[in-house]
Design a protein around this motif. Structure first.
Motif, short mmCIF file in Angstrom:
data_model
loop_
_atom_site.label_atom_id
_atom_site.label_comp_id
_atom_site.label_asym_id
_atom_site.label_seq_id
_atom_site.Cartn_x
_atom_site.Cartn_y
_atom_site.Cartn_z
N PHE A 92 47.86 42.05 41.86
CA PHE A 92 49.15 41.97 42.54
C PHE A 92 49.98 40.80 42.04
CE2 PHE A 92 51.60 39.83 45.90
CZ PHE A 92 52.61 40.78 46.04
N LEU B 27 46.89 49.12 34.14
CA LEU B 27 47.09 47.77 34.68
C LEU B 27 45.87 46.89 34.52
CD1 LEU B 27 48.91 48.61 38.05
CD2 LEU B 27 49.92 47.70 35.98
N TYR C 171 65.31 43.51 45.58
CA TYR C 171 64.18 43.75 46.46
C TYR C 171 64.69 43.94 47.88
CZ TYR C 171 60.29 42.66 49.54
OH TYR C 171 59.38 42.69 50.55
N THR D 175 54.20 52.56 35.54
CA THR D 175 52.93 52.35 36.23
C THR D 175 53.12 51.45 37.45
OG1 THR D 175 51.74 52.59 34.14
CG2 THR D 175 50.56 51.54 35.94
N LEU D 176 53.91 50.39 37.31
CA LEU D 176 54.17 49.50 38.45
C LEU D 176 54.88 50.23 39.57
CD1 LEU D 176 55.35 46.31 36.51
CD2 LEU D 176 53.16 46.63 37.65
N ALA D 177 55.78 51.16 39.21
CA ALA D 177 56.55 51.87 40.23
C ALA D 177 55.73 52.91 40.95
CB ALA D 177 57.77 52.53 39.58
N TRP E 111 56.47 47.94 43.82
CA TRP E 111 55.22 47.20 43.58
C TRP E 111 54.81 46.43 44.82
CZ3 TRP E 111 51.27 47.09 40.41
CH2 TRP E 111 50.47 45.94 40.31
N GLU F 102 61.11 46.83 38.98
CA GLU F 102 60.24 47.63 39.85
C GLU F 102 59.61 46.77 40.93
OE1 GLU F 102 60.39 50.67 39.57
OE2 GLU F 102 61.12 51.01 37.54
N ALA G 3 56.92 43.19 37.42
CA ALA G 3 57.69 44.07 38.29
C ALA G 3 59.11 43.54 38.46
CB ALA G 3 57.00 44.20 39.64
N GLY H 116 50.93 41.08 38.27
CA GLY H 116 51.91 42.13 38.03
C GLY H 116 53.27 41.83 38.63
N LEU H 117 53.34 40.86 39.58
CA LEU H 117 54.60 40.58 40.26
C LEU H 117 55.71 40.13 39.30
CD1 LEU H 117 55.70 40.62 43.16
CD2 LEU H 117 55.16 38.17 43.30
N VAL I 91 52.12 52.82 41.30
CA VAL I 91 50.75 52.37 41.39
C VAL I 91 50.06 52.93 42.64
CG1 VAL I 91 51.40 50.25 42.63
CG2 VAL I 91 49.26 50.31 41.33
#
Length: 536
Positions: A449, A250, A523, A431-433, A465, A461, A456, A452-453, A435
């Protein structure tokens, strides 16, 4: 034994060299001999009475079964007497004046298998009072047949037989003008080589007859099709073999969030599923906010989007189109956006992915070329059918164009580079799932954060995340939102944006009008309840 000896003696004497002269006016004496190479030597003695002329026109191309024509060749023509004898491409013509004349010539193409066929009389413009013919071959014939009368009739000759010396003899009286007399002699197998020449008839059906050159062309065409199929199979196998995720970090060496190969959140749907969806549009909007082009706030009307910075050279054409379509002028709420007719076409997104070398052009150049080739082939088929024949060559071109279209559809849309990026994207999703936020330095967490949002969201994911950062005692701040919100609330906003586009009744979500993709919950909050489209 005696018959064989007599036949050998007769051949040695050369019966086709000097036929007997006719004793009846307006009659013919004919001698034929098959040579060992399959050629047929013919000598005709014709008596023409005074005060008249006799003309004969023999077609050298005659109809044969299965939409073919049989072609004869006449050569070495010699006329002894008064008149003329000529040969052109399709006809053998003789013009005789009064007196007795002898016409000598050699025929090629008379032997079909073990059967020798030639028209003893036909095409004369005057009646033949009497016709007699003899036929000699290296071996005694096994069967004989003779037809006389109007063309296409099946009347037998007056006489057709094999005599004691092994010669075949024919005779016929009173053949009217235009009538024919055709002799067919069957020889023992292998007596002489076959030399029959068959060509496609000059008809529409004949233009599609399979000939040796066309057969070879089909063989080459089949080999090319197999080669094309092999290339497509290899490409698809290579594509299917590049689907394993590749571990992706990341954080880049410079401490910033690392996007694999510069891929954008909006690219995920095209690279992973072959088409963009609602989540890709929502992820692009969220990424524009994270990168400070849009500003997010909350109020009585719900989440609100406003322009923060104008588009610049760092945005792709697709991102600029999304920026303009979502917030064209004044700030807009998600509720208003859901009711608006939003048009964001896929052209810019596909153009960007193609420019990066990840995807083949759409529509494929091979497919477009195949359509043109098929059209040219159709024109060529019609042209050949009406002119030179061999129309199957045009059919091959049509099928070749169709094969190119099929290959274009069967070839994977992703190129090798695109498959590699897709593999890294799947690795990024894993990786996001999973972390471990504790592995990140505290100064990095805020940027990682938020950056990466959008990924994700695009990779499905979002929940793990957000949960990983929301569990921290001191969660990172969200810098792109007016007022302080938690990672959980930022995740709720991301889900609300996705739900807005997925549930828009009239929104053109790239290529998804109905928004069925992405309609499942993306989500869930920590409390376990589904996040709503608008904050409470």
């Amino acid at each position: 034994m005696l018959a064989g000896a007599l036949l050998a003696l007769a051949l040695a004497a050369g019966p086709a060299d000097q036929p007997p002269l006719p004793t009846v006016p307006q009659s013919a004496e004919i001698q034929l001999k098959v040579q060992r190479d399959g050629s047929l030597s013919v000598a005709e003695a014709i008596s023409v009475p005074g005060g008249v002329t006799m003309d004969r026109r023999v077609a050298l191309r005659v109809p044969a079964p299965h939409h073919r024509d049989r072609v004869y060749g006449v050569r070495d023509v010699v006329l002894e007497g008064s008149g003329t004898a000529n040969v052109d491409k399709d006809f053998f013509t003789v013009h005789l004046t009064p007196g007795t004349s002898i016409v000598r010539y050699t025929v090629d193409g008379a032997v079909a298998g073990d059967r020798v066929t030639w028209e003893l009389a036909g095409g004369w413009n005057a009646e033949l009072k009497f016709l007699r013919a003899s036929f000699a071959a290296p071996k005694i014939p096994t069967a004989v047949d003779c037809l006389a009368g109007p063309p296409d009739s099946d009347f037998s000759c007056a006489a057709a037989q094999i005599d004691h010396a092994g010669l075949t003899r024919f005779s016929q009286q009173n053949l009217a003008a235009g009538q024919r007399m055709t002799a067919t002699v069957e020889l023992p197998a292998g007596t002489v080589p076959a030399n029959e020449v068959l060509v496609p008839a000059k008809t529409i059906a004949g233009a599609f007859v399979l000939t040796a050159p066309v057969g070879w062309a089909w063989a080459v065409f089949g080999a090319l099709l197999l080669l094309m199929a092999g290339l497509v199979w290899t490409a698809r196998r290579r594509e299917s073999g590049t689907g394993e995720p590749e571990s992706t970090s990341l954080v880049a060496p410079n401490g910033e969030f690392a996007s694999p190969d510069g891929v954008l959140p909006g690219h995920a749907g095209v690279l992973l599923r072959g088409r963009p969806g609602a989540a890709d549009l929502a992820a692009t909007v969220l990424d524009l906010a994270v990168r400070n082009y849009l500003w997010v706030s909350a109020g009585d009307g719900g989440w609100r989007l406003a322009r923060r910075n104008p588009p610049d050279e760092h945005l792709t054409a697709f991102e600029t189109a999304v920026y303009t379509a979502v917030v064209p002028d004044e700030p807009v709420t998600l509720a208003e956006l859901r009711e608006r007719h939003v048009t964001v076409g896929p052209a810019e997104l596909y153009a960007d992915v193609v420019r990066r070398g990840w995807l083949a052009p759409r529509p494929r150049r091979l497919g477009r070329a195949g359509v043109r080739i098929a059209c040219y082939g159709l024109f060529l088929t019609v042209l050949l059918a009406l002119t030179a024949g061999y129309a199957q060559l045009g059919v091959m071109v049509v099928l070749g164009g169709a094969a190119a279209v099929a290959a274009s559809a069967a070839l994977p849309a992703r190129r090798r580079a695109g498959a590699d990026v897709a593999r890294r994207l799947r690795g990024l999703g894993e990786t996001l799932a999973s972390v471990e936020v504790g592995d990140l330095d505290k100064p990095q967490r805020e940027l990682v954060f938020s950056r990466g949002l959008p990924y994700a969201l695009a990779l499905g994911e979002l929940a793990p995340w957000v949960a990983a950062f929301d569990r921290l005692e001191h969660p990172p701040p969200v810098y792109w939102h007016a007022g302080e919100i938690s990672p959980d609330q930022a995740g709720a906003f991301a889900a609300a944006v996705s739900g807005t586009f997925a549930g828009a009744h009239r929104g053109h979500l790239i290529e998804l009008v109905s928004g069925k993709e992405g309609s499942n919950a993306l989500y869930h909050s920590r409390a376990g309840t589904q996040a709503t489209a608008e904050p409470s």
